[in-house]
Each structure stands twice: as C-alpha cells, then as structure tokens.
Enzyme design. Structure first.
Site, PDB file in Angstrom:
ATOM      1  N   HIS A  86     -10.649  -6.197   0.438  1.00 49.91           N
ATOM      2  CA  HIS A  86      -9.622  -6.328  -0.502  1.00 49.91           C
ATOM      3  C   HIS A  86     -10.572  -6.482  -1.680  1.00 49.91           C
ATOM      4  O   HIS A  86     -11.129  -7.639  -2.077  1.00 49.91           O
ATOM      5  CB  HIS A  86      -8.633  -7.661  -0.318  1.00 49.91           C
ATOM      6  CG  HIS A  86      -7.544  -7.854  -1.428  1.00 49.91           C
ATOM      7  ND1 HIS A  86      -6.787  -6.955  -1.771  1.00 49.91           N
ATOM      8  CD2 HIS A  86      -7.477  -8.727  -2.229  1.00 49.91           C
ATOM      9  CE1 HIS A  86      -6.143  -7.449  -2.759  1.00 49.91           C
ATOM     10  NE2 HIS A  86      -6.473  -8.479  -3.166  1.00 49.91           N
ATOM     11  N   HIS A 146       0.935  -0.996  -0.002  1.00 48.39           N
ATOM     12  CA  HIS A 146      -0.181  -0.004  -0.081  1.00 48.39           C
ATOM     13  C   HIS A 146       0.812   1.283  -0.119  1.00 48.39           C
ATOM     14  O   HIS A 146       0.667   2.159   0.673  1.00 48.39           O
ATOM     15  CB  HIS A 146      -1.036  -0.103   1.151  1.00 48.39           C
ATOM     16  CG  HIS A 146      -2.011  -0.896   0.921  1.00 48.39           C
ATOM     17  ND1 HIS A 146      -2.051  -2.327   1.315  1.00 48.39           N
ATOM     18  CD2 HIS A 146      -3.446  -0.602   0.874  1.00 48.39           C
ATOM     19  CE1 HIS A 146      -3.219  -2.742   1.058  1.00 48.39           C
ATOM     20  NE2 HIS A 146      -4.245  -1.819   0.851  1.00 48.39           N
ATOM     21  N   HIS A 195      -6.635   3.211  -3.799  1.00 45.29           N
ATOM     22  CA  HIS A 195      -5.639   2.192  -3.393  1.00 45.29           C
ATOM     23  C   HIS A 195      -4.427   2.793  -2.649  1.00 45.29           C
ATOM     24  O   HIS A 195      -3.674   3.655  -3.589  1.00 45.29           O
ATOM     25  CB  HIS A 195      -5.133   1.073  -4.513  1.00 45.29           C
ATOM     26  CG  HIS A 195      -4.310   0.178  -3.734  1.00 45.29           C
ATOM     27  ND1 HIS A 195      -4.713  -0.791  -2.918  1.00 45.29           N
ATOM     28  CD2 HIS A 195      -2.964   0.194  -3.880  1.00 45.29           C
ATOM     29  CE1 HIS A 195      -3.635  -1.692  -2.697  1.00 45.29           C
ATOM     30  NE2 HIS A 195      -2.550  -1.030  -3.131  1.00 45.29           N
ATOM     31  N   ASP A 249      -5.273  -4.061   4.484  1.00 41.50           N
ATOM     32  CA  ASP A 249      -6.792  -4.497   4.244  1.00 41.50           C
ATOM     33  C   ASP A 249      -7.231  -5.440   5.596  1.00 41.50           C
ATOM     34  O   ASP A 249      -8.458  -5.164   5.431  1.00 41.50           O
ATOM     35  CB  ASP A 249      -6.635  -5.522   2.740  1.00 41.50           C
ATOM     36  CG  ASP A 249      -6.528  -4.618   1.682  1.00 41.50           C
ATOM     37  OD1 ASP A 249      -6.660  -3.107   1.721  1.00 41.50           O
ATOM     38  OD2 ASP A 249      -6.101  -5.195   0.631  1.00 41.50           O
ATOM     39  N   GLU A 256      -7.941   4.739   2.620  1.00 41.71           N
ATOM     40  CA  GLU A 256      -7.429   3.868   3.512  1.00 41.71           C
ATOM     41  C   GLU A 256      -6.304   4.390   4.431  1.00 41.71           C
ATOM     42  O   GLU A 256      -6.332   4.102   5.645  1.00 41.71           O
ATOM     43  CB  GLU A 256      -6.427   2.819   2.565  1.00 41.71           C
ATOM     44  CG  GLU A 256      -7.797   1.814   1.901  1.00 41.71           C
ATOM     45  CD  GLU A 256      -6.819   0.914   0.912  1.00 41.71           C
ATOM     46  OE1 GLU A 256      -7.173  -0.336   1.166  1.00 41.71           O
ATOM     47  OE2 GLU A 256      -5.867   1.392   0.258  1.00 41.71           O
TER      48      GLU A 256
END
Length: 275
Positions: free
Chosen positions: A129, A45, A192, A54, A197
């Site tokens: 994911h 990541h 992503h 994830d 995130e």
C-alpha cells in the site's frame, strides 16, 4: 496419536500463524531466521476488486518468497495509512477504513519489536500500500532502537537484528512492464485498481474479481499538488485511477513469478540466507 517410527518430519508451514509456539521458538533461534511481514490496507479498489486487495497481494508474494528462501510469513498489517487522492483515490471514498500515522507506526513498531525481541534475526517488511511506506520506515527504526536498548537481555552477544523494507512493485522489471503494458506503461502514480493489481488478483484470487463490473475510463488527471480537503470530483467515479483494460491472469502470473523470484534472490544475497 504418535507419528510413524522412522518417518521423516513433516515440513513446517510457511505461515507463522499455522506453526506451534515451541517449533517457532526453536526456529527463531536459528542463524538465518527471517520473518516477512506483509503490509496492506483496507481500501476501495473500484467495483471489480475486493477491499483487501493490498494485503492479499503482499501476503501472496510474501508466501512465494518464503517458499524460495525458508523465511516465515507473519499475518499481514491489514489496515494502512490514509488513502491519498493521487495514489489511492482518496480517504473520502466508501469502503476505505484507515489508520492515522501514529496508529500505524505504533502497531507496526509493536509487531516488529516483538519478533526481534524473540530472537528473529531478519525482518522483511513487504509493503503493498503506497501510503504506508514512510510510516513503516519510522516503525522499523523505532523497533530496532527499542530492541538494541534491551539487547543484552534478549539477544546475548549475537549480531544485531536486521530489518529490510520494500514495496513489491519496486521489483517489477522493465521487461515485465513491457509485456504487461504493450502500449506503454502509464506510470505508478495512477496504478490503483488498474492492470497490475487486477492481473495479479486474476492470477492469485480470481474468485474475488468480477470483471463484469470493471469499467473502462480515461486515467485520472490530477494536479501536481495535494489539496486538503480533497476535491472529490477529481477522482474517477470508479475509485480507480486507471482502467483495468487488458488485465489477464497470464499477465498476473508473469508479474507474480518474476517479482517473487527477483525478491527472493535479493533477500538471499543481502541476508546471507542458505541458497
């Protein structure tokens, strides 16, 4: 050592791994027993987030939902299906270790069937994911088929068990998106290692995030087709498909609390869980 006479029983843990087998057996036999199975991946990541992002995020959201619904949380599926260039940067990138489809289906099927055979009424697969989804669907379908075939011995005349499958980002509301992305949401296809995130991790596991290593760069521009083998140069050097610019713990808190609350409400209504 014995407990204090007259003391109320200790609250059971949300994580099944922290529960003893006899307490689990009794709980699984109850009318509304619900297990949440988080699913993630071991995937790069970028330079600022950990490889386990994830699974860490899906597990944290699962625990928040469990606290609101009485569901228990299983240990996560920590390896996922192959990272794809248009959603995870690509399986060619260092740090990403993946399962092929058959392996993921087989592992998930065994775990799901194991819980359902032991009397758990509802199983909620909480995916974190993107690439996992259809293989988890296949695993759930096969697990239910397997359990129903042996239902006479393991479930008696009780109702069929239920499996729900979802990805946590499907619960991010439009209002939350507008707050987290004030300049406009760029789309899930490039989220992503980006703001969502990163913000969630800043809120939930800030000790694992190094924003000094975060890189600002334009979002990836990828074709509308998949090409095998991948053209590595199409993935940004960071491995992120969009930059984490603007990520904050406060935005992560908003995402976390809104998703957990709405998901818990849905599960309560759909599965008839006690309010």
């Amino acid at each position: 050592m014995t407990g204090t006479p007259g003391a109320p029983p200790a609250a059971q843990p949300i994580r099944l791994a922290h529960l003893d087998a006899h307490s689990y057996r009794d709980w699984a036999a109850t009318e509304h027993s619900t297990v949440i199975l988080p699913a993630g991946a071991f995937e790069q990541h970028g330079p600022h987030l950990p490889l386990g992002t994830d699974a860490l995020l899906s597990s944290a959201i699962a625990e928040a939902v469990g606290a609101r619904t009485g569901a228990k949380v299983a240990e996560p599926l920590s390896y996922g299906y192959k990272s794809q260039q248009k959603s995870g940067g690509g399986n060619h990138l260092p740090g990403t270790v993946s399962l092929d489809a058959a392996a993921l289906i087989a592992q998930a099927r065994c775990i799901m069937a194991g819980f359902l055979r032991q009397g758990v009424r509802n199983l909620v697969v909480l995916n974190g994911h993107y690439e996992n989804y259809q293989f988890l669907y296949e695993a759930a379908d096969l697990a239910l088929e397997e359990v129903r075939a042996g239902q006479g011995a393991s479930h008696g005349a009780g109702p069929d068990p239920t499996v729900l499958l979802l990805s946590y980002w499907d619960y991010v509301s439009e209002d939350t998106l507008a707050t987290v992305y004030p300049e406009g949401f760029p789309g899930w296809d490039i989220e992503h290692g980006g703001v969502l995130e990163t913000s969630l991790m800043l809120h939930l596991r800030p000790e694992l995030v190094d924003m000094d290593r975060a890189v600002s760069h334009p979002a990836a521009e990828l074709p509308r087709f998949d090409r095998l083998p991948v053209v590595a140069s199409r993935t940004p050097d960071t491995g992120c498909l969009s930059a984490p610019d603007g990520s904050t713990a406060e935005r992560g808190r908003l995402l976390y609390e809104q998703v957990a609350a709405d998901l818990a409400a849905d599960l309560t209504a759909e599965l008839g869980l006690p309010a």
